[in-house]
Scaffold this motif. Structure first.
Motif, PDB file in Angstrom:
ATOM      1  N   ARG A 103       0.583  -1.365   0.326  1.00 23.60           N
ATOM      2  CA  ARG A 103       0.219   0.021  -0.045  1.00 23.60           C
ATOM      3  C   ARG A 103       0.718   1.579  -0.125  1.00 23.60           C
ATOM      4  O   ARG A 103       1.598   1.635   0.860  1.00 23.60           O
ATOM      5  N   LEU A 104       1.371   1.959  -1.164  1.00 19.10           N
ATOM      6  CA  LEU A 104       2.029   3.180  -1.358  1.00 19.10           C
ATOM      7  C   LEU A 104       0.950   4.198  -1.632  1.00 19.10           C
ATOM      8  O   LEU A 104       1.281   5.086  -2.766  1.00 19.10           O
ATOM      9  N   ASN A 105      -0.189   3.979  -1.453  1.00 19.20           N
ATOM     10  CA  ASN A 105      -0.872   5.355  -2.127  1.00 19.20           C
ATOM     11  C   ASN A 105      -1.523   6.083  -1.162  1.00 19.20           C
ATOM     12  O   ASN A 105      -2.344   7.419  -1.381  1.00 19.20           O
ATOM     13  N   ALA A 106      -2.012   6.422  -0.034  1.00 21.93           N
ATOM     14  CA  ALA A 106      -2.212   7.207   1.420  1.00 21.93           C
ATOM     15  C   ALA A 106      -0.893   7.962   1.663  1.00 21.93           C
ATOM     16  O   ALA A 106      -1.469   8.070   2.847  1.00 21.93           O
ATOM     17  N   ASN A 107      -0.111   7.716   1.720  1.00 19.83           N
ATOM     18  CA  ASN A 107       1.036   8.741   2.243  1.00 19.83           C
ATOM     19  C   ASN A 107       1.340   8.198   3.936  1.00 19.83           C
ATOM     20  O   ASN A 107       1.126   8.901   5.387  1.00 19.83           O
ATOM     21  N   LEU A 145       2.292   9.288 -11.298  1.00 22.65           N
ATOM     22  CA  LEU A 145       1.992   9.004  -9.902  1.00 22.65           C
ATOM     23  C   LEU A 145       2.667   9.734  -8.458  1.00 22.65           C
ATOM     24  O   LEU A 145       3.766   9.440  -8.597  1.00 22.65           O
ATOM     25  N   ARG A 146       1.699   9.579  -7.951  1.00 18.62           N
ATOM     26  CA  ARG A 146       2.041   9.375  -5.820  1.00 18.62           C
ATOM     27  C   ARG A 146       2.028   7.887  -5.415  1.00 18.62           C
ATOM     28  O   ARG A 146       1.354   7.497  -5.345  1.00 18.62           O
ATOM     29  N   ILE A 147       3.912   8.050  -4.847  1.00 13.22           N
ATOM     30  CA  ILE A 147       4.193   6.675  -4.584  1.00 13.22           C
ATOM     31  C   ILE A 147       4.677   7.387  -3.074  1.00 13.22           C
ATOM     32  O   ILE A 147       5.900   7.560  -2.657  1.00 13.22           O
ATOM     33  N   THR A 148       3.922   6.781  -2.420  1.00 13.46           N
ATOM     34  CA  THR A 148       4.209   6.746  -0.493  1.00 13.46           C
ATOM     35  C   THR A 148       5.124   5.527  -0.338  1.00 13.46           C
ATOM     36  O   THR A 148       6.084   5.360  -1.602  1.00 13.46           O
ATOM     37  N   ILE A 149       6.242   6.643   0.298  1.00 12.71           N
ATOM     38  CA  ILE A 149       7.461   5.854   1.141  1.00 12.71           C
ATOM     39  C   ILE A 149       7.271   4.472   1.899  1.00 12.71           C
ATOM     40  O   ILE A 149       6.480   4.455   2.295  1.00 12.71           O
TER      41      ILE A 149
END
Length: 353
Positions: free
Chosen positions: A26-30, A328-332
């Motif tokens: 899950r790398l979508n919600a920061n 694309l925004r990729i959460t660390i």
């Protein structure tokens, strides 16, 4: 018909959909990839066991506000706790907006500024970022004053771009805009710069913070920090008992030992550096410098790349229109999660570049 009682101005609203949460990566919600350690969780277990469930919680959340004030280096009277910083945004909107009042936001930015503005009967005025995702500060100030907005909302660092506005320019906005200026520092820990020390210098300044990015997303705890005059007005709108007793207790345990937060942030920054370096080696990916716990990247076909990632149970945030089209925004994530993403996004890009 029951629909006759519905608000006409909300007829085109869609309910917020946070999406599925059962993806392997899950790398979508920061969120933070770090859960609290075993010793801390045991301590929380004892605190929760000892909680008083038949009484209302402290209406002012005084203990957790005092601890956060110490953490943020401000006075406790300048801190209000909320059910996540989302509620703090909602409180601000309902405190200062009359029907038809205008609010200035940069575009893109956190979507909840516009949503809560509309729910309060206000009108969000969007000021587009440049092609390189920078804010024209002078143009923004001119627009805000021309439109006679009552509130400015700005996230710094920006969500979803990860870009920042310098302290000098933040001060220009506060001094130049004839309205309330809200600086949302949700990603402060990953950037290190703050304007919170100026809350008593500028009568129109409000700063927002959250615990959601530093390992406590599950408990929904945010903070609003401002001067005494604005605080007294905001208290008129804040619901009583808005932060439940369990959240207050958990937040207090962690804030009593801020090293828990510092270690969490340190791990995320290490992984951000790692992910940035690896992504920069992939042909066909453009990276935007990020000062948050995520990285914004641009590819040729974001929709297709996301679909390929979802097939591997990897979820990232995608954008399909405007200046963020094909981003694309990729959460660390953790090292394992980041490597999983890198292995699969490489394949996705090779097929489409």
């Amino acid at each position: 018909m029951i629909q006759d009682f519905f608000r006409k101005d909300l007829s085109d609203f869609e309910s917020y959909n946070a999406g599925k949460i059962d993806y392997k990566v899950r790398l979508n919600a920061n969120e933070s990839f770090n859960n609290l350690g075993a010793a801390t969780r045991r301590k929380l277990g004892m605190v929760i066991e000892d909680s008083i469930y038949n009484r209302y919680p402290d209406a002012g959340a005084l203990q957790v506000c005092n601890l956060y004030a110490k953490y943020a280096k401000v006075e406790s009277i300048n801190v209000m706790a909320g059910n996540g910083s989302d509620e703090c945004i909602q409180i601000i909107a309902h405190t200062f907006l009359n029907t038809g009042a205008k609010v200035a936001i940069q575009s893109p930015d956190f979507s909840m500024y516009g949503l809560y503005t509309k729910v309060a009967g206000g009108i969000p005025i969007e000021f587009p970022l440049s092609e390189d995702l920078k804010l024209d500060v002078e143009g923004f100030i001119t627009m805000a004053n021309r439109e006679e907005v009552k509130i400015v909302f700005l996230s710094n660092p920006n969500n979803p771009t990860g870009g920042t506005i310098t302290r000098e320019n933040i001060i220009k906005i506060i001094e130049g805009c004839r309205c309330i200026v809200v600086i949302d520092e949700a990603y402060f820990e990953f950037y290190g710069e703050t304007i919170v020390d100026k809350i008593n210098t500028y009568e129109n300044l409000i700063v927002l913070r959250t615990c959601s990015k530093i390992g406590l997303a599950a408990i929904r705890l945010g903070f609003l920090i401002t001067n005494n005059v604005l605080m007294e007005e905001l208290k008129k709108v804040k619901p009583p008992y808005n932060v439940n007793a369990i959240t207050q207790s958990i937040g207090s345990v962690v804030l009593e030992e801020p090293k828990i937060i510092y270690k969490n942030v340190e791990r995320i920054l290490i992984e951000r550096k790692y992910l940035w370096e690896k992504l920069s080696c992939i042909d066909g990916i453009k990276l935007y410098k990020a000062e948050a716990n995520f990285i914004l990247v641009e590819v040729l076909n974001a929709k297709l790349v996301k679909e390929q990632l979802l097939e591997q149970s990897i979820n990232v945030r995608s954008f399909t229109s405007g200046v963020l089209e094909n981003c694309l925004r990729i959460t660390i994530g953790s090292r394992e999660e980041n490597d999983c993403l890198l292995n699969n996004i490489t394949l996705g890009n090779d097929n489409n570049m």
